[in-house]
Design an enzyme around this catalytic site. Sequence first.
Site, short mmCIF file in Angstrom:
data_model
loop_
_atom_site.label_atom_id
_atom_site.label_comp_id
_atom_site.label_asym_id
_atom_site.label_seq_id
_atom_site.Cartn_x
_atom_site.Cartn_y
_atom_site.Cartn_z
CD GLU A 152 11.71 -19.30 14.62
OE1 GLU A 152 12.64 -19.08 13.76
OE2 GLU A 152 11.40 -20.48 15.19
CG ASN A 193 8.10 -21.03 16.53
OD1 ASN A 193 6.96 -21.18 16.83
ND2 ASN A 193 8.45 -20.46 15.48
CD GLU A 204 8.36 -23.09 13.73
OE1 GLU A 204 9.67 -23.39 13.77
OE2 GLU A 204 8.26 -22.18 12.75
CE1 TYR A 238 12.29 -26.76 15.94
CE2 TYR A 238 12.01 -24.46 16.23
CZ TYR A 238 11.65 -25.60 15.72
OH TYR A 238 10.86 -25.50 14.71
CG HIS A 295 7.82 -19.23 8.00
ND1 HIS A 295 7.16 -20.19 8.97
CD2 HIS A 295 9.23 -19.65 8.04
CE1 HIS A 295 8.02 -20.94 9.77
NE2 HIS A 295 9.17 -20.62 9.10
NE ARG A 323 3.16 -20.50 12.58
CZ ARG A 323 4.59 -20.70 12.71
NH1 ARG A 323 5.17 -21.69 12.91
NH2 ARG A 323 5.05 -19.65 12.54
C1 FCB Z 1 12.51 -22.41 12.91
C2 FCB Z 1 11.72 -22.02 11.67
C3 FCB Z 1 11.50 -23.15 10.92
C4 FCB Z 1 12.30 -24.38 10.94
C5 FCB Z 1 12.75 -24.88 12.22
C6 FCB Z 1 13.65 -25.96 12.22
O1 FCB Z 1 13.36 -21.59 13.32
O2 FCB Z 1 10.92 -21.09 11.90
O3 FCB Z 1 11.10 -22.60 9.45
O4 FCB Z 1 13.42 -24.23 9.76
O5 FCB Z 1 13.17 -23.76 12.72
#
Ligand code: FCB
Length: 434
Positions: free
Chosen positions: A168, A287, A349, A289, A123, A79
């Site tokens: 995002e 995505n 992600e 985290y 992006h 990607r």
């Molecule tokens: C996400 C972004 C990516 C990168 C990661 C750590 O929010 O999409 O570009 O910065 O965080």
Amino acid sequence: MVDPLPRFPDGFLFGCSTASYQIEGAVHADGRGPSIWDTFSHTDGRTRDGDTGDVACDHYHRYPEDVALLADLGVGAYRFSIAWPRVQPTGSGGPNRAGLDFYDRLVDALLERGITPVPTLFHWDLPQTLEDKGGWLNRDTASYFADYTSHVVTRLGDRVRRWITLNEPIVHMAQGYAYGTHAPGRTLMLDALPVAHHQLLGHGLAARALRAAGAAEVMITNNCTPVRPDGDDPTPAAIYDAFHNRLFNDPVLLGTYPSFLGDALGDLVRDGDLDIIRTPLDALGINYYNPTKVGAPADEGPLPFETRPIEGYPTTAFGWPVVPAGLTELLTGLKETYGSALPPIYITENGCSTEPGVDDQFRVDYLDAHLRAVHDAITAGVDVRGYFVWSLLDNFEWAEGFSQRFGLVHVDFKTLARTPRDSYRWLQSALRPR
Ligand code: FCB
């Protein structure tokens, strides 16, 4: 020694993710125009140590080496994102052939190695000329985005089957237009809301342009977070959830906005907009985290919520808590909320920043635990079709410059030498056919 990963369903796609401005460099090559990130990173005090993406990983010139790294790793997909200002240097008009040539070469190099290209069309690197006309606060940007998409799919659509429209939109709206910590650096707080609608409209129009050109799979990538209420009053957490998650998932999946946000958008939402936004998706990119703890704001401020640190978990170099179970919770929660309206999911992600060295057992443990969390969600009945690590390479981490290292591959930003980390070797052996 960690146990081998559980077996994923046949056809499950493993990949790596990157983004144009974070890795490409070559900002003046072949007619590329300036983007909002060039402007922002060249403005004093905006990025850590004044870092810019002028050179970054120089992927624009070194892509054959990076494709070889992907191939040796053994992933089935890559990607990456396409830089709009390479394709249309001023954001509109006929395409810049030399800019498209780069992605043509990249796609061919990937296909030669049996790697599926999964481009993201936006992006965050908006052409500066469009920002000068209001950026995503301007409804016209949605139509410009669809025109740009048509140029790209006309050139690459014979070989690229899977497409992601936006990356995002919540983060671009919040950091770029509400808090001003990312480009374009506006600090509109709640007045940034139109940016959500215009991005979503752009997504819908682009999805239609992709379909009209025969694209097989269209998705959007949303950043999602399980929200944990802190304190007695659950309302601030519910509001945060509506802003961060539902503002972007509800309209694309259900064709509605969470009611109070729809009210706040008012006349900006014209007849027919939500039908465009709800153009059927083949998959949803997520995505993930970390979860977010939310309580009531301490003072009378511009926002009706306050995010708070989550304690009791290890943290990444960025200070983000490591909560793999949050990913299972997020995925099963999406299934509960959207039921049959939820298409298959790709984790587009997930990853962590670590200390610079190549010895990154922290990342091995992180990826191992998150892959198990995805597997748990699949076992619980969620249709997850793939997982992309953020990121292949250390790169320009937006406002944090080169200080946060997310790569499976270490990059020496003086020599641009690439060195696979332990996590790369670990993933390589996990992906080897058993
Ligand atoms: C996400 C972004 C990516 C990168 C990661 C750590 O929010 O999409 O570009 O910065 O965080």
